[in-house]
Design a protein around this motif. Structure first.
Motif, short mmCIF file in Angstrom:
data_model
loop_
_atom_site.label_atom_id
_atom_site.label_comp_id
_atom_site.label_asym_id
_atom_site.label_seq_id
_atom_site.Cartn_x
_atom_site.Cartn_y
_atom_site.Cartn_z
N VAL A 1 0.86 -1.19 0.00
CA VAL A 1 0.00 0.00 0.00
C VAL A 1 0.89 1.24 0.00
O VAL A 1 2.06 1.16 0.40
N THR B 1 -6.25 -2.71 7.09
CA THR B 1 -7.64 -2.42 6.73
C THR B 1 -7.86 -2.53 5.23
O THR B 1 -8.86 -3.10 4.77
N GLU B 2 -6.92 -2.00 4.44
CA GLU B 2 -7.09 -1.96 2.99
C GLU B 2 -6.69 -3.28 2.32
O GLU B 2 -7.43 -3.82 1.51
N SER B 3 -5.51 -3.80 2.64
CA SER B 3 -4.97 -4.96 1.93
C SER B 3 -5.49 -6.28 2.48
O SER B 3 -5.78 -7.20 1.72
N GLN C 1 -8.17 -6.45 4.60
CA GLN C 1 -9.61 -6.31 4.85
C GLN C 1 -9.99 -6.60 6.31
O GLN C 1 -11.04 -7.16 6.59
N TYR D 1 0.54 6.02 4.29
CA TYR D 1 -0.63 6.84 4.63
C TYR D 1 -0.21 8.15 5.29
O TYR D 1 -0.62 9.23 4.87
N TRP E 1 -3.53 1.18 8.06
CA TRP E 1 -4.04 1.37 6.70
C TRP E 1 -3.83 0.09 5.86
O TRP E 1 -4.74 -0.35 5.16
#
Length: 299
Positions: free
Chosen positions: A138, A154-156, A158, A141, A151
């Protein structure tokens, strides 16, 4: 909150009784201080490395025995990168691209984000014992390490996550407190509980302030989960441990091949290899290199 007159490096993992949230908290002061001494880091580099090592310890605790994780925070700032490796047994190691970095913010605090650089990537590589490692990337952030890891998770992956990391560097450059926490919401989720925890995180003093008061990892979790029924899953020791060795370094030299090894002998008459993650130096004289070359020629 629980205090401990003789702090040591360890991690505690809990889960709420309803299974909706898991959390980890750790104290890493000793291993961070050890790493910073090894690398000769200046204050801001120490703060960044300390946060990275603590992040590695937390991520390693989510793995199964025999699995490993590597975190690579790479930015366009003077620090260049923070590289950390950890395993499921509490062993952590790591280093930075440039240890002699110490920018300070206008408010007098160490500028970790400025040192790492505002533009860059966080790459997480997990060796789960499969044919190929899992890798996720990612963009950075905030470049402050904790928010970047949250980040990523949460993003990669999930998994909604909150991360708090801290390293306190004294005026003389020594590390007197380091540690952090990781909180994750698990499916199917409990929004009310998550909102309650986020509010507690918002009210919580900085991690280093708690650690300097003598608050333990259990104490951090007790503060965050006050009034929320939880079960303790484990408590594990943490330590700065590197997997480098003279034997591994020999294999690295052999992997150069006959031509490069012969050139090393002719041009330098020996070799010195320094581990990027622990700064251990391995020296090989001409005779030792010739022995390795002879071994290669025999195959």
């Amino acid at each position: 909150m629980t205090t401990d007159p003789t702090p040591s490096d360890y991690l505690v993992r809990i889960i709420t009784k309803n299974g909706a949230v898991r959390a980890l908290a750790c104290a890493t002061t000793g291993l961070v201080a050890d790493a910073c001494r090894r690398h000769g880091t200046w204050p801001t580099a120490s703060a960044a490395l300390g946060r990275g090592l603590t992040a590695g310890a937390l991520m390693g605790a989510l793995l199964k025995t025999g699995q490993r994780v590597a975190l690579r925070f790479e930015g366009n700032g003077p620090l260049k990168k923070v590289l950390v490796e950890a395993d499921a047994n509490g062993a952590v190691r790591g280093g930075v691209g440039n240890p002699e970095v110490s920018p300070v913010r206008d408010d007098g605090k160490l500028d970790v984000g400025g040192a790492l650089g505002r533009a860059g990537l966080l790459t997480v590589t997990k060796d789960l014992g499969l044919k190929e490692p899992y890798t996720g990337t990612v963009i950075l952030y905030t470049s402050e390490i904790a928010e970047d890891l949250a980040w990523y998770l949460t993003e990669s992956e999930q998994i909604p996550s909150a991360v708090g990391l801290g390293t306190y560097v004294e005026p003389d450059g020594s590390v007197s407190a380091a540690g952090g926490f990781l909180i994750q919401a698990l499916p199917p989720g409990d929004e009310e509980l998550v909102d309650r925890l986020m509010a507690r995180i918002g009210e919580m003093p900085p991690v280093t302030e708690l650690l300097r008061r003598g608050v333990t990892p259990e104490g951090m979790l007790a503060y965050l989960f006050d009034g929320i029924p939880c079960d303790t899953l484990e408590k594990r020791a943490l330590a700065f441990v590197c997997s480098c060795s003279r034997e591994r370094t020999e294999r690295l030299l052999v992997s150069l091949g006959k031509a490069d090894l012969a050139a090393l002998i002719d041009e330098q008459g020996g070799a010195e290899v320094t581990c990027e993650l622990c700064r251990e130096r391995y020296r090989f004289d001409r005779g030792e290199l010739e022995r390795l070359l002879t071994g290669l020629s025999a195959h």
